[in-house]
Enzyme design. Structure first.
Site, short mmCIF file in Angstrom:
data_model
loop_
_atom_site.label_atom_id
_atom_site.label_comp_id
_atom_site.label_asym_id
_atom_site.label_seq_id
_atom_site.Cartn_x
_atom_site.Cartn_y
_atom_site.Cartn_z
N GLU A 8 -54.67 -23.66 8.41
CA GLU A 8 -54.19 -25.47 9.38
C GLU A 8 -52.11 -24.81 8.91
O GLU A 8 -51.41 -25.93 9.76
CB GLU A 8 -54.43 -26.48 7.56
CG GLU A 8 -53.18 -25.72 6.41
CD GLU A 8 -54.59 -25.12 5.27
OE1 GLU A 8 -55.41 -24.92 6.47
OE2 GLU A 8 -54.14 -25.20 4.00
N LYS A 63 -50.00 -14.46 -0.44
CA LYS A 63 -48.75 -15.26 0.51
C LYS A 63 -49.70 -14.20 1.70
O LYS A 63 -49.92 -15.48 3.00
CB LYS A 63 -48.03 -14.08 1.40
CG LYS A 63 -46.71 -15.26 -0.22
CD LYS A 63 -46.58 -16.31 0.35
CE LYS A 63 -45.43 -17.03 -0.49
NZ LYS A 63 -45.58 -18.41 -0.49
N CYS A 104 -42.06 -14.76 -9.25
CA CYS A 104 -42.64 -13.69 -7.85
C CYS A 104 -41.46 -12.60 -8.18
O CYS A 104 -41.99 -11.24 -7.48
CB CYS A 104 -41.90 -14.33 -6.07
SG CYS A 104 -42.14 -15.87 -6.04
N GLU A 122 -52.56 -17.50 2.28
CA GLU A 122 -51.94 -18.66 2.82
C GLU A 122 -51.35 -18.07 4.05
O GLU A 122 -51.66 -19.35 4.83
CB GLU A 122 -50.06 -18.30 2.21
CG GLU A 122 -49.46 -19.44 2.06
CD GLU A 122 -48.27 -20.19 1.35
OE1 GLU A 122 -48.18 -20.76 0.99
OE2 GLU A 122 -47.11 -19.16 1.97
N CYS A 169 -45.38 -23.61 -3.56
CA CYS A 169 -44.44 -23.03 -3.15
C CYS A 169 -45.52 -22.27 -3.62
O CYS A 169 -44.83 -20.88 -2.24
CB CYS A 169 -42.80 -22.20 -3.30
SG CYS A 169 -42.33 -22.56 -4.86
N SER A 208 -47.00 -31.29 -4.98
CA SER A 208 -45.56 -31.73 -3.59
C SER A 208 -46.23 -31.20 -2.13
O SER A 208 -47.29 -29.73 -1.73
CB SER A 208 -44.44 -30.89 -3.42
OG SER A 208 -44.22 -30.68 -2.14
N GLU A 228 -38.71 -30.81 -0.78
CA GLU A 228 -39.38 -30.92 -1.35
C GLU A 228 -38.31 -32.20 -2.27
O GLU A 228 -38.83 -32.41 -3.06
CB GLU A 228 -39.87 -30.08 -2.45
CG GLU A 228 -40.93 -29.87 -3.48
CD GLU A 228 -41.16 -28.48 -3.98
OE1 GLU A 228 -40.58 -27.26 -3.87
OE2 GLU A 228 -42.64 -27.92 -4.64
N GLU A 257 -38.48 -35.40 -1.66
CA GLU A 257 -39.72 -35.58 -1.52
C GLU A 257 -39.61 -36.43 -3.24
O GLU A 257 -40.47 -37.94 -3.30
CB GLU A 257 -41.19 -35.12 -1.65
CG GLU A 257 -42.83 -35.03 -1.63
CD GLU A 257 -43.82 -34.01 -1.57
OE1 GLU A 257 -43.50 -33.32 -1.13
OE2 GLU A 257 -44.38 -34.85 -1.59
FE1 HC0 Z 1 -41.76 -16.09 -3.74
FE2 HC0 Z 1 -40.82 -18.22 -2.15
S1 HC0 Z 1 -39.78 -17.90 -4.19
S2 HC0 Z 1 -43.04 -18.37 -3.58
O1 HC0 Z 1 -41.74 -16.35 -5.56
O2 HC0 Z 1 -41.25 -21.20 -2.80
O3 HC0 Z 1 -44.19 -14.89 -2.71
O4 HC0 Z 1 -39.64 -14.02 -4.19
O5 HC0 Z 1 -40.71 -16.07 -1.12
O6 HC0 Z 1 -42.29 -19.30 0.28
O7 HC0 Z 1 -38.43 -18.22 -0.21
C1 HC0 Z 1 -42.86 -15.19 -3.12
C2 HC0 Z 1 -40.58 -14.73 -3.54
C3 HC0 Z 1 -41.09 -16.24 -2.54
C4 HC0 Z 1 -41.88 -18.53 -0.90
C5 HC0 Z 1 -39.26 -18.23 -1.42
C6 HC0 Z 1 -40.77 -20.55 -2.79
#
Ligand code: HC0
Ligand code: SF4
Length: 579
Positions: free
Chosen positions: A375, A367, A512, A370, A308, A328, A282, A285
């Protein structure tokens, strides 16, 4: 100011203060199910609906809901007279008369606010037996909605509509048939929900909950033909201990690793490693986009927006599809980890990717969704097989009778378990961009950073900004957490008025650390602050604090990936977005 007496004690409060808040300021707890206030986030849910918070006011005939009643000069309030307690019990019994009594098999058993208040009130029987609701349970990849348990407190609606500004939830029907539904009463998966999970975080009961995927983890661990790998997200280590009685913000990294080994994982790795990898991609990029932008290329999309957080990505895809190219293309750390575990690491082990099961432990409900996106799979085999959230890990630890508090500390395995301080701070709002700046600055200027900590980017203010000087190039940074705040930054981008070159967004208030899968913090901002402080202190204690200095990341590029943003990195670590 106004002077009044509550429970025989005098108190002085500003005009306009409710009795509930005045009592709270004196340390007097008045129970409530619907009221919730998160001051720093400017979130207040106060429909005055549950009537659990009634109090007696001298000179008034009727009991008054303390959440709605403002203090007046000389008022005399009593918060737990026999009359008040009887009224609360009656209200509670009426709520319970249409609430399934399956506490023993409810995943919120032990965490449910309704259960706690019923227990505190000493309810031993329900005198009113009413008809029970029979709504169908709505299951999406991340969120489960069971309106049979809903008590119509409206906290989820306020969170989704006013704070997150997603507008996925709305109350429908009246009286007995009232429920929180989606527009056109679609199921959650067909709505505009971004799976941020914040509605789950504020639900006092179990009407909204996270999708439970513990059994597939147990099945994988019991299958001798599978190599089962755990990856743990940055924010989990600051919160998991809470479910085992630790103070908020206690770092339990070493115990968490030991617990995962005892559960039977073959390798315990760290998402923080992949966070370092994300920064390489990132950050590179960002520099590529900036250099095109500075040379006058009008097609390049600036500001670049971080990608992310899957709740945020889904929000852009659904609400601002015209801006998806500002995101990104770097995959999130969760997905980069899965991709590398099932390519580079599988090759190192000499096994097929299908023999590996990647389980991620995340603070997040989005997540799960995700990980399920098509994909992020190769020939139908997902890069991340199962994503569980922090509370699910706590349940697994209990299930296996592991005495968490007595566990010794242990270290992550290598090579995918080593991380720098930059990877650690990803878990809090502002952390991703601070980590990216540490690397992008050095890659761009070819000079060592004099000051590693960008404290101006830290804190819990909803929208923050800063400028970092890259050797004469002022890089302007915007940060938002909570989707309502993000919406403000995105509207600026849409109208061409955004002053920023790069924007970090985390869908959940706090980032997070405040994820929908974390142990419940019940709106306490001090809990979020302590979790953030724990991550910053882990960063400080690390010998390496910039992603590009991680020796295992350097080795990964040398042995396997080539250059950041090169062809192999693009194939494995980047993605695209959808309208
Ligand atoms: Fe997060 Fe992550 S920091 S989104 O907040 O970027 O869920 O803890 O794991 O993938 O590393 C969440 C937390 C993660 C991801 C990381 C990011
Ligand atoms: Fe709204 Fe987030 Fe809940 Fe979806 S998960 S309904 S977007 S609060």
């Amino acid at each position: 100011n106004i002077k009044l007496t509550i429970d025989n004690r005098e108190v002085e409060v500003p005009k306009g203060t409710t009795i509930l808040d005045a009592a709270k300021s004196m340390g007097i707890r008045i129970p409530t199910l619907c009221h919730m206030k998160l001051e720093d986030l400017h979130y207040e849910n106060n429909p005055g609906a549950c009537r659990i918070c009634v109090v007696e006011i001298e000179g008034r005939r009727n009991l008054a809901p303390s959440c709605k009643m403002e203090c007046t000069e000389g008022m005399v309030v009593r918060t737990h007279t026999p009359r008040v307690m009887n009224a609360r019990k009656t209200v509670m019994e009426l709520i319970l008369s249409n609430h399934p009594a399956g506490c023993l098999t409810c995943s919120s058993n032990g965490y449910c606010e309704l259960q706690t208040i019923a227990h505190d009130l000493g309810i031993r029987e329900i005198r009113y037996q009413g008809e029970q609701s029979t709504f169908e349970i709505d299951r999406s990849p991340s969120i489960v909605r069971n309106m049979n348990k809903c008590i119509m407190c409206r906290r989820c609606e306020t969170m989704c509509n006013n704070i997150q500004t997603v507008g996925a939830l709305t109350a429908v029907n009246r009286g007995f048939n009232a429920a929180v539904s989606t527009a056109f009463e679609r199921d959650i998966a067909g709505s505009t929900c971004s799976y941020c999970g914040q509605c789950v975080s504020v639900c006092p009961v179990n009407a909204l909950s996270g999708r439970n995927t513990q059994q597939p983890v147990l099945d994988a661990l019991a299958n001798p033909a599978k190599i089962v790998i755990a990856q743990t997200a940055p924010a989990v280590r600051t919160a998991l201990g809470r479910d085992f009685g630790c103070e908020p913000g206690t770092l339990v990294t070493g115990k968490m690793v030991s617990a995962l080994r005892q559960l039977g994982f073959d390798y315990v790795f760290d998402t923080d490693f992949a966070a370092d990898l994300t920064i390489m991609e990132e950050g590179t990029e960002l520099l590529q986009r900036l250099s095109k932008y500075l040379s006058g290329d009008e097609d390049v999309k600036i500001p670049m927006m971080t990608s992310c957080c899957p709740g945020w990505v889904s929000f852009v895809e659904q609400h601002f599809p015209e801006l998806r190219d500002n995101l990104s293309t770097a995959k999130s750390p969760q997905q980069m980890f899965g991709s590398i575990a099932k390519s580079y690491f599988a090759e190192k082990l000499g096994v097929d990717r299908k023999d590996i099961v990647v389980v991620s432990i995340m603070p997040c409900l989005a997540k799960k969704y995700e990980a399920s996106r098509p994909e992020f799979a190769v020939e139908g085999n997902p890069d991340v097989d199962i994503s569980i959230y922090t509370r699910e890990l706590a349940r697994l630890i209990r299930y296996a009778n592991i005495n968490f508090n007595e566990l010794p500390d242990s270290d992550f395995d290598h090579p995918l378990g080593e991380s720098t301080g930059a990877g650690v701070i990803f878990g809090t709002t502002g952390g991703v961009i601070e980590a990216a700046c540490r690397t992008a600055y050095e890659l761009y200027t070819k000079k060592p950073l004099e000051r590693i900590e960008f404290k101006e980017l830290r804190g819990l203010e909803g929208i923050r900004s800063g400028t970092i000087n890259f050797d004469g190039v002022p890089v302007k940074i915007g940060i938002a957490h909570g989707l309502g705040n993000a919406r403000k930054l995105v509207e600026e981008v849409k109208s061409g008025k955004s002053p920023y070159h790069v924007i970090e967004v985390m869908a959940c208030p706090g980032g997070c650390i405040g994820g929908g899968g974390q142990p419940f913090h019940q709106g306490r901002m001090d809990v979020l602050r302590k979790r953030a402080a724990a991550l910053y202190s882990e960063d400080e204690s690390k010998p390496l604090r910039k992603s590009h200095e991680n020796p295992y990341i350097q080795q990964l590029y040398k042995e396997y990936l080539g250059e950041p943003c090169g062809p192999k990195a693009h194939e494995l670590l980047h993605t695209h977005y959808f309208d």
